[in-house]
Design a protein around this motif. Structure first.
Motif: not given
Length: 753
Positions: A369-381
């Motif tokens: 997966i790739i996602g916009w930088d908000e996927i960093l919220e709470g810890g990155l997969a």
């Protein structure tokens, strides 16, 4: 290992070519000009061992001007078989390396892969187009390879839809300038554009909306026209994927989650935290209703992803992850129980839980997966890659923790921003990203060391289509900025030599003209820049053309051929309107640019900010607040500074004591874009720049009643320093787009009289 040879019937020439720069975009890594010329024949003779699909592409591109003939051997032509050997240590960029040799006897391509051969053909086509009128190409040897593995362009088809034919044209543009990734934004609040056979209501209901917002967002007006149903069938998707593969372009599909989900929830409301009802959004912006992280939602998304993965062979699947308000999750009993059950810190932790669960499923299918930088919220997969759009921070954080990142900051890579004077450009979303700014971008953040930099996959530009109604406008917004992106991604951009690049851009316009492309001509317009001067400010004019062709007026009238000739920056010592244009042989050749100035006692003075504006909205920096230009409340162009979650604290040094009794500034309200009026403001004065005295306060109610246009009577003052504190609205309250996120504060000129 592959051996590719391209041989043409030629005549001989002994002339030696002396030109030092060629009109190629992107510019190759290494060019060695040699003695002699290759005479372009009427019929090209192709050797028999060339990759068929790529060579067919060459024939199609040039069939209108040249004939082709295939032979195993050509009369008197010496065939050469050679290759670049592949090694296990090669990265993707090195595997795309090619060598193009043009001699008086032949044209010869060496490469490791078919993709390298295809990239060489793009260079060759540009050379043939450049030199076909003269009939001869200088002999040369080009050794070339891209710097970055990911060289991408994005297209949003959710806000406005584009046909299969138009999407193919878009892919052709990418191929022509050596981009290799097409990011296809297929779902959002305003429309679901991909057929999912297991869930037919996604396109039956989610692919249409009752109307669309038009004009400036602050106008809140709609066209009253139903839009859709518009979507791509799976057969059409397969057709486009195949088309892209033949051009060595990877399509990365985007299925938005957990936010930007209104179109999907309209079809399947049981996937939300509330019962709805929902409908595809008619406005632009961000909405509170998002996917609820319950088992039936994950089952739905997994089934959707199954069909998406079968259609798209890309290594990465984009899952969005951006701008997900937490309002519904905070109010949802199931979500709160999930947070407790999994020992999550808060709703941001729940977002991380959501993304990690999706990632685990996508990984099980052999994809990432790739996602916009908000996927960093709470810890990155664990295996996720980040697409850094809010700035460079997300990419830096990802790279430092061993995650791959694609750099696509809005300040450099959002092609829905204005590229010229907003007054002469079609309505755009906001921001100001001209050609030279795109060209100046370096995708490797300075904060990263050599090892961390290896995690920067590359660069991408994004085209969001809220205000792009048709494909002609798509062309207008991407060209010529795509040229700059191409060279940045290839690794040969040289910002210090921008004017040379600009010349190549203008030359390439001839080819766009032949293709019927509706490109922006902002590069021809006269551009203006406010600079400090002894007596305040001056207005510096420039053009890509002959500077002697600039004409301007100071009385607000349109310039004519006999108007003042621009030679030096124009002093601006009083309020006025400067209009300028470019003339050639007494004929107007550009749009007429206009800039009004409102001069006050702060204009051109020294100013310092305690907090810097967001990179996306920082044009001109602190000086923008004292440059004499009042911001247009309908256009978020270069006259505004934007701060997310930060107060504006500006200190102005007048240089000596001055008298004044009024202070003014403007703020904006555009809630759909998370922009809110200031919460309050305070005015301070000082004689020494250290000890400040509060002289005036203004509360939120007063700001609202003034509609953000603040004019304050502060009594008679006589001081050297002025400090203005403008308080950000803080966290966006429930019931507003972007609830629970940091509000944006936009501020323009700070003036005193």
């Amino acid at each position: 290992m592959q051996r590719f040879l391209l041989v043409f019937y030629v005549l001989f020439s002994s002339l030696f070519f002396t030109q030092t720069r060629l009109n190629l975009i992107p510019y190759p890594q290494k060019i060695e000009l040699q003695k002699g010329e290759f005479i372009i024949p009427e019929t090209f003779i192709l050797s028999g061992n060339l990759p068929q699909k790529e060579t067919d592409y060459l024939k199609k591109r040039l069939s209108s001007v040249l004939k082709f003939e295939n032979r195993v051997k050509g009369g008197g032509i010496q065939l050469e078989n050679s290759s670049i050997p592949a090694t296990a240590l090669m990265n993707d960029q090195q595997r795309d390396k090619y060598i193009l040799e043009i001699s008086p006897k032949y044209i010869h391509i060496k490469s490791v892969t078919n993709c390298g051969y295809f990239l060489a053909l793009q260079t060759l086509i540009q050379l043939l187009e450049q030199y076909k009128d003269s009939g001869k190409i200088p002999s040369m040897k080009i050794e070339d390879e891209p710097k970055f593995a990911w060289r991408g362009m994005h297209l949003d088809v959710s806000r406005h839809f584009f046909t299969v034919k138009e999407v193919k044209q878009y892919i052709d543009y990418l191929a022509m300038y050596k981009l290799n990734t097409f990011h296809w934004h297929l779902t959002d609040d305003q429309g679901w554009r991909i057929e999912i056979k297991k869930y037919p209501k996604l396109t039956q209901i989610g692919s249409k909306r009752k109307e669309s917002m038009i004009g400036a967002y602050v106008d809140n007006t709609f066209d009253g026209k139903p839009y859709g149903p518009y979507f791509y069938t799976q057969d059409q998707i397969k057709e486009v994927v195949k088309y892209a593969q033949e051009r060595h372009i990877t399509i990365v599909p985007e299925i938005e989650m957990p936010g930007h989900a209104l179109a999907a929830l309209s079809a399947y409301p049981e996937l939300a935290c509330t019962k709805g009802p929902f409908e595809p959004a008619t406005k632009w912006g961000v909405f509170d209703d998002v996917f609820c992280p319950k088992e039936e939602t994950f089952t739905f998304l997994e089934n959707v992803l199954d069909e998406v993965i079968r259609l798209f062979p890309s290594q990465y699947i984009h899952i969005g992850g951006d701008e997900c308000p937490k309002t519904r999750w905070k109010e949802c009993a199931h979500c709160q129980e999930l947070i407790k059950k999994n020992n999550l810190k808060d709703e941001h932790g729940l977002q991380s839980y959501f993304i990690k669960k999706i990632e685990k499923y996508v990984n099980s299918k052999g994809r990432k997966i790739i996602g916009w930088d908000e996927i960093l919220e709470g810890g990155l997969a664990p295996n996720a890659a980040v697409m850094s759009w809010t700035g460079i921070k997300g990419g830096v954080e990802a790279a430092k923790t061993g995650h791959f990142a694609v750099m696509t900051p809005g300040s450099y890579c959002y092609f829905d921003h204005y590229q010229g004077d907003p007054a002469t450009e079609p309505n755009a979303f906001g921001g100001f990203t001209p050609l030279d700014k795109v060209y100046s971008y370096n995708p490797i953040p300075a904060e990263l060391n050599a090892e961390q930099s290896k995690y920067i996959l590359g660069v991408q530009a994004n085209l969001w289509t809220e205000y792009i109604l048709d494909f002609k406008q798509v062309q207008y917004m991407i060209f010529p900025r795509l040229f700059a992106l191409s060279e940045v991604g290839w690794g040969t951009a040289d910002p210090e030599n921008y004017k040379e690049f600009e010349g190549r851009v203008i030359h390439e316009f001839k080819n766009l003209d032949k293709l019927g492309v509706n490109y922006a001509k902002s590069i021809y317009n006269v551009s203006g820049k406010v600079i400090p001067s002894e007596n305040g400010v001056a207005y510096e004019l420039s053009t890509s053309q002959d500077q002697n062709g600039i004409r301007y007026t100071l009385n607000g009238k349109d310039p004519e051929a006999n108007a003042s000739i621009y030679k030096n920056p124009v002093p601006v010592s009083k309020s006025m309107t400067i209009k300028s244009a470019y003339f050639e042989n007494a004929q107007l050749k550009s749009a007429i640019s206009s800039q009004s100035f409102t001069i006050s006692k702060t204009t051109g003075k020294k100013i310092m900010l305690e907090e810097q504006p967001s990179e996306n909205y920082s044009f001109g920096g602190a000086f923008t607040l004292v440059d004499g230009i009042t911001g247009n409340q309908r256009q978020l162009g270069k006259t505004w500074l934007g701060f997310q979650g930060k107060d504006v604290v500006a200190t102005i040094d007048f240089g000596q004591k001055i008298q004044f009794s009024e202070i003014y500034f403007n703020t904006l309200d555009n809630k759909g874009s998370w922009i809110h009026f200031a919460k309050s403001a305070q005015i301070f004065i000082s004689d020494n720049g250290t000890d400040f005295k509060l002289i005036k306060e203004i509360a939120k109610d007063e700001i609202l009643s003034a509609k953000g246009k603040i004019r304050l009577n502060v009594g008679d003052q006589n001081v050297k320093y002025l400090k203005v504190r403008i308080e950000n609205a803080g966290i966006i309250p429930a019931g507003n787009p972007g609830a629970d996120s940091k509000a944006w504060l936009f501020v323009d000129e700070i003036g005193v009289n």
